[in-house]
Motif scaffolding. Structure first.
Motif, PDB file in Angstrom:
ATOM      1  N   VAL A   1       1.103  -1.584   0.285  1.00  0.00           N
ATOM      2  CA  VAL A   1       0.075   0.228   0.114  1.00  0.00           C
ATOM      3  C   VAL A   1       0.308   1.885  -0.322  1.00  0.00           C
ATOM      4  CG1 VAL A   1      -1.693   1.247   1.390  1.00  0.00           C
ATOM      5  CG2 VAL A   1      -1.868  -1.021   0.970  1.00  0.00           C
ATOM      6  N   THR A   2       2.138   1.354   0.811  1.00  0.00           N
ATOM      7  CA  THR A   2       2.366   2.086   1.164  1.00  0.00           C
ATOM      8  C   THR A   2       4.168   2.790   0.082  1.00  0.00           C
ATOM      9  OG1 THR A   2       4.059   1.079   3.031  1.00  0.00           O
ATOM     10  CG2 THR A   2       2.398   2.525   3.504  1.00  0.00           C
ATOM     11  N   ALA A   3       3.988   1.796  -0.183  1.00  0.00           N
ATOM     12  CA  ALA A   3       5.526   1.606  -1.342  1.00  0.00           C
ATOM     13  C   ALA A   3       5.064   2.092  -2.780  1.00  0.00           C
ATOM     14  CB  ALA A   3       5.657  -0.128  -1.734  1.00  0.00           C
ATOM     15  N   PRO A   4       6.031   3.036  -3.378  1.00  0.00           N
ATOM     16  CA  PRO A   4       6.304   4.182  -4.898  1.00  0.00           C
ATOM     17  C   PRO A   4       5.463   2.915  -5.883  1.00  0.00           C
ATOM     18  CG  PRO A   4       7.780   3.639  -4.269  1.00  0.00           C
ATOM     19  CD  PRO A   4       7.215   3.181  -3.267  1.00  0.00           C
ATOM     20  N   ARG A   5       4.290   2.653  -6.411  1.00  0.00           N
ATOM     21  CA  ARG A   5       3.330   1.322  -6.749  1.00  0.00           C
ATOM     22  C   ARG A   5       4.530   1.326  -8.750  1.00  0.00           C
ATOM     23  NH1 ARG A   5      -2.212   1.672  -8.602  1.00  0.00           N
ATOM     24  NH2 ARG A   5      -2.821   1.666  -7.130  1.00  0.00           N
ATOM     25  N   VAL A   6       4.555   2.756  -9.246  1.00  0.00           N
ATOM     26  CA  VAL A   6       5.718   2.744 -10.097  1.00  0.00           C
ATOM     27  C   VAL A   6       6.892   3.945 -10.009  1.00  0.00           C
ATOM     28  CG1 VAL A   6       5.546   3.799 -12.710  1.00  0.00           C
ATOM     29  CG2 VAL A   6       3.487   2.261 -11.777  1.00  0.00           C
ATOM     30  N   ALA A   7       8.350   3.618  -9.980  1.00  0.00           N
ATOM     31  CA  ALA A   7       8.841   4.000  -9.715  1.00  0.00           C
ATOM     32  C   ALA A   7      10.503   4.105 -10.976  1.00  0.00           C
ATOM     33  CB  ALA A   7      10.185   3.525  -7.927  1.00  0.00           C
ATOM     34  N   VAL A   8      10.406   5.451 -11.334  1.00  0.00           N
ATOM     35  CA  VAL A   8      11.374   5.606 -12.560  1.00  0.00           C
ATOM     36  C   VAL A   8      13.152   5.801 -11.308  1.00  0.00           C
ATOM     37  CG1 VAL A   8      12.537   6.989 -14.255  1.00  0.00           C
ATOM     38  CG2 VAL A   8       9.761   6.525 -14.182  1.00  0.00           C
ATOM     39  N   PHE A   9      14.175   5.350 -11.679  1.00  0.00           N
ATOM     40  CA  PHE A   9      15.256   5.679 -11.112  1.00  0.00           C
ATOM     41  C   PHE A   9      16.614   6.308 -12.830  1.00  0.00           C
ATOM     42  CE2 PHE A   9      15.366   4.699  -6.977  1.00  0.00           C
ATOM     43  CZ  PHE A   9      14.369   3.976  -6.752  1.00  0.00           C
ATOM     44  N   VAL A  10      16.526   7.195 -12.936  1.00  0.00           N
ATOM     45  CA  VAL A  10      18.324   7.729 -13.695  1.00  0.00           C
ATOM     46  C   VAL A  10      19.301   7.976 -13.026  1.00  0.00           C
ATOM     47  CG1 VAL A  10      18.418   9.078 -15.502  1.00  0.00           C
ATOM     48  CG2 VAL A  10      16.031   8.838 -14.413  1.00  0.00           C
ATOM     49  N   GLY A  11      19.928   7.188 -12.936  1.00  0.00           N
ATOM     50  CA  GLY A  11      21.347   6.667 -11.989  1.00  0.00           C
ATOM     51  C   GLY A  11      21.597   5.771 -11.250  1.00  0.00           C
TER      52      GLY A  11
ATOM     53  N   ALA B   1      17.453  -1.031  -2.108  1.00  0.00           N
ATOM     54  CA  ALA B   1      16.675  -0.755  -0.578  1.00  0.00           C
ATOM     55  C   ALA B   1      15.218  -1.225  -1.104  1.00  0.00           C
ATOM     56  CB  ALA B   1      16.753   0.165   0.232  1.00  0.00           C
ATOM     57  N   LEU B   2      14.404  -0.248  -1.909  1.00  0.00           N
ATOM     58  CA  LEU B   2      13.295  -0.302  -2.096  1.00  0.00           C
ATOM     59  C   LEU B   2      12.719  -2.155  -2.809  1.00  0.00           C
ATOM     60  CD1 LEU B   2      10.357   0.750  -2.309  1.00  0.00           C
ATOM     61  CD2 LEU B   2      11.234   1.352  -4.727  1.00  0.00           C
ATOM     62  N   VAL B   3      13.237  -2.583  -4.024  1.00  0.00           N
ATOM     63  CA  VAL B   3      13.015  -4.005  -3.788  1.00  0.00           C
ATOM     64  C   VAL B   3      12.928  -4.958  -2.204  1.00  0.00           C
ATOM     65  CG1 VAL B   3      14.003  -6.341  -5.060  1.00  0.00           C
ATOM     66  CG2 VAL B   3      13.782  -3.624  -5.727  1.00  0.00           C
ATOM     67  N   ALA B   4      13.889  -4.426  -1.758  1.00  0.00           N
ATOM     68  CA  ALA B   4      14.549  -5.446  -0.198  1.00  0.00           C
ATOM     69  C   ALA B   4      13.719  -5.826   0.557  1.00  0.00           C
ATOM     70  CB  ALA B   4      16.071  -5.061   0.240  1.00  0.00           C
ATOM     71  N   THR B   5      12.419  -4.268   0.658  1.00  0.00           N
ATOM     72  CA  THR B   5      11.553  -4.015   1.118  1.00  0.00           C
ATOM     73  C   THR B   5      10.453  -5.389   1.392  1.00  0.00           C
ATOM     74  OG1 THR B   5      10.089  -2.931  -0.223  1.00  0.00           O
ATOM     75  CG2 THR B   5      11.305  -1.796   1.419  1.00  0.00           C
ATOM     76  N   GLY B   6      10.409  -6.272  -0.331  1.00  0.00           N
ATOM     77  CA  GLY B   6       9.365  -7.111  -0.328  1.00  0.00           C
ATOM     78  C   GLY B   6       8.004  -6.501  -0.994  1.00  0.00           C
ATOM     79  N   ALA B   7       7.827  -6.167  -0.882  1.00  0.00           N
ATOM     80  CA  ALA B   7       6.666  -4.370  -1.761  1.00  0.00           C
ATOM     81  C   ALA B   7       6.445  -5.166  -3.313  1.00  0.00           C
ATOM     82  CB  ALA B   7       6.765  -3.017  -1.629  1.00  0.00           C
ATOM     83  N   SER B   8       5.247  -4.814  -3.326  1.00  0.00           N
ATOM     84  CA  SER B   8       5.000  -5.139  -4.820  1.00  0.00           C
ATOM     85  C   SER B   8       5.476  -3.609  -5.609  1.00  0.00           C
ATOM     86  CB  SER B   8       3.157  -4.886  -5.515  1.00  0.00           C
ATOM     87  OG  SER B   8       3.379  -5.817  -6.527  1.00  0.00           O
ATOM     88  N   VAL B   9       6.286  -2.999  -6.184  1.00  0.00           N
ATOM     89  CA  VAL B   9       6.179  -2.063  -7.211  1.00  0.00           C
ATOM     90  C   VAL B   9       7.436  -2.458  -8.555  1.00  0.00           C
ATOM     91  CG1 VAL B   9       7.627  -1.413  -5.176  1.00  0.00           C
ATOM     92  CG2 VAL B   9       9.750  -2.693  -6.804  1.00  0.00           C
ATOM     93  N   ARG B  10       6.972  -1.466  -8.875  1.00  0.00           N
ATOM     94  CA  ARG B  10       7.647  -1.928 -10.502  1.00  0.00           C
ATOM     95  C   ARG B  10       8.801  -0.546 -10.821  1.00  0.00           C
ATOM     96  NH1 ARG B  10       3.301  -3.149 -12.992  1.00  0.00           N
ATOM     97  NH2 ARG B  10       2.145  -0.833 -14.138  1.00  0.00           N
ATOM     98  N   ILE B  11       9.944  -0.928 -11.717  1.00  0.00           N
ATOM     99  CA  ILE B  11      10.670   0.127 -11.381  1.00  0.00           C
ATOM    100  C   ILE B  11      11.110  -0.018 -12.832  1.00  0.00           C
ATOM    101  CG2 ILE B  11      13.213   0.624 -10.811  1.00  0.00           C
ATOM    102  CD1 ILE B  11      12.182  -0.543  -8.114  1.00  0.00           C
ATOM    103  N   TYR B  12      11.222   1.172 -12.958  1.00  0.00           N
ATOM    104  CA  TYR B  12      12.018   1.444 -14.467  1.00  0.00           C
ATOM    105  C   TYR B  12      13.648   1.577 -14.091  1.00  0.00           C
ATOM    106  CZ  TYR B  12       7.113   1.443 -16.952  1.00  0.00           C
ATOM    107  OH  TYR B  12       6.382   0.847 -17.314  1.00  0.00           O
TER     108      TYR B  12
END
Ligand SMILES: NC(=O)c1ccc[n+]([C@@H]2O[C@H](COP(=O)([O-])OP(=O)(O)OC[C@H]3O[C@@H](n4cnc5c(N)ncnc54)[C@H](OP(=O)(O)O)[C@@H]3O)[C@@H](O)[C@H]2O)c1
Length: 332
Positions: A17-27, A39-50
């Motif tokens: 619920v609290t994780a950013p659902r869609v995140a864009v990382f440049v760098g 660190a974000l992925v290791a939270t175990g949350a459902s996220v989609r990262i570009y």
């Protein structure tokens, strides 16, 4: 100072619920960006990262993505190739993301390095580090703002030097093209100052988005070596003999840096939305406990640099904004 215990407690509350659902990382292919992705992925949350990066990093980033999928099978990490020192490429990458997503919750920007050597320009005629640290970052923001506007707690985090702005930048030479003007001591404060003034303007125009200009402290990522070239022998000695030992001595640990930046990305401490925060609310660049632009130091404290920023607001913000618009217009 926000203690590491408080940061850990906040980050432990990151979930689907609290994780950013869609995140864009440049760098996010190296250094602080990479540590924060992990660190974000290791939270175990459902996220989609570009994960946006240049071709030369593709192979090792695929190995990193493999590692991330093993760490959290619910995380979808999408390699997105682009030469992010170029404005045209930045536009192309943003068009790709816009064609796939209707919202973006987090945009995290970390490209760049201090230029210790001679001036080098991109094929578009912009000095490389100014392009990486300022122009393409701002272009990413401008392109993705409509998608950020669709998120519940949208955040833009630019990692560079929030709170270290200078009021003495040469407003008549924002490209540092005058003879003798391009030095590392002019280039870095200029990128920092332009970032803060422009992010403050964007924060004023987009009150639902939280903007953070982070000063990461020293993190031993090897960043200090990127800006050396074969002609800058004295600088190379200075970096090797002075800067690197100092960084090794005083650097924040990788894990700590990743957690602190994850906190900046997710906590309601900055702007009131995100993982609930019961401590003192962050103070924005206008000196208010409200949403806006936050200049956040390596201890996750909000700094103000109020005297300098007041001068910049009056004398520089308009000029920097106009200049930025002029450079970015063909790529909007
Ligand atoms: N680390 C520190 O102690 C520190 C302190 C103060 C400020 N900062 C600033 O904070 C930001 C993040 O630092 P960091 O330590 O995470 O940096 P880093 O580890 O050196 O990572 C920088 C990122 O920039 C990308 N990059 C560099 N040159 C590029 C180019 N020509 N074209 C495309 N991409 C390029 C790198 O991509 P590749 O992976 O493809 O190389 C990487 O993703 C930087 O702007 C840095 O100057 C860092």
């Amino acid at each position: 100072m926000v203690s590491d215990k408080e940061i850990q407690a906040s980050n432990a509350l990151i979930n689907d619920v609290t994780a950013p659902r869609v995140a864009v990382f440049v760098g996010g292919t190296s250094g602080i960006g990479k540590l924060t992705v992990k660190a974000l992925v290791a939270t175990g949350a459902s996220v989609r990262i570009y994960l946006v990066g240049r071709k030369s990093s593709e192979e090792r980033t695929h190995a990193f993505i493999h590692e991330l999928h093993a760490l959290n099978p619910k995380a979808e990490v999408i390699w997105t190739q682009g030469e992010v020192s170029l404005l045209a490429e930045t536009k192309r990458v943003c068009e790709t993301i816009k064609s796939k997503e209707s919202r973006v919750d987090l945009l995290f920007l970390t490209t760049g390095y201090a230029p210790f050597g001679a001036r080098r320009e991109t094929a578009e005629g912009i000095e490389v580090t100014q392009s990486l640290e300022y122009y393409t970052r701002i272009l990413f923001i401008l392109h993705l703002l409509p998608l950020l506007g669709e998120a519940e707690a949208p955040k833009v985090v630019s990692v560079l030097g929030g709170g270290m702005e200078w009021s003495t930048i040469d407003l008549d030479d924002l490209d540092l093209k005058k003879p003798g003007n391009f030095t590392v001591l002019n280039a870095q404060p200029l990128a920092v100052t332009m970032t803060t003034t422009t992010l403050e303007k964007l924060a004023n125009n987009n009150p639902n988005v939280t903007f953070i200009h982070s000063l990461p402290g020293w993190v031993n990522t090897g960043n200090v070596n990127r800006g050396l070239d074969s002609d800058s022998k004295i600088m190379a000695w200075f970096v090797w003999l002075v800067l690197e030992p100092l960084i090794r001595l005083f650097a924040i640990g990788d894990e700590v840096s990743g957690q602190r930046h994850l906190f900046e990305c997710t906590s309601a401490a900055f702007g009131g939305r995100g993982v609930p925060w019961h401590g003192k609310p962050g103070i924005n660049s206008l000196g208010k406990p409200a949403n806006g632009l936050f200049l956040v130091n390596s201890k996750c404290d909000c700094t103000l640099n109020a005297k300098v920023i007041a001068v910049l607001r009056e004398k520089a913000q308009g000029k920097i904004w106009d200049h930025t618009q002029e450079v970015l217009r063909p790529y909007l």
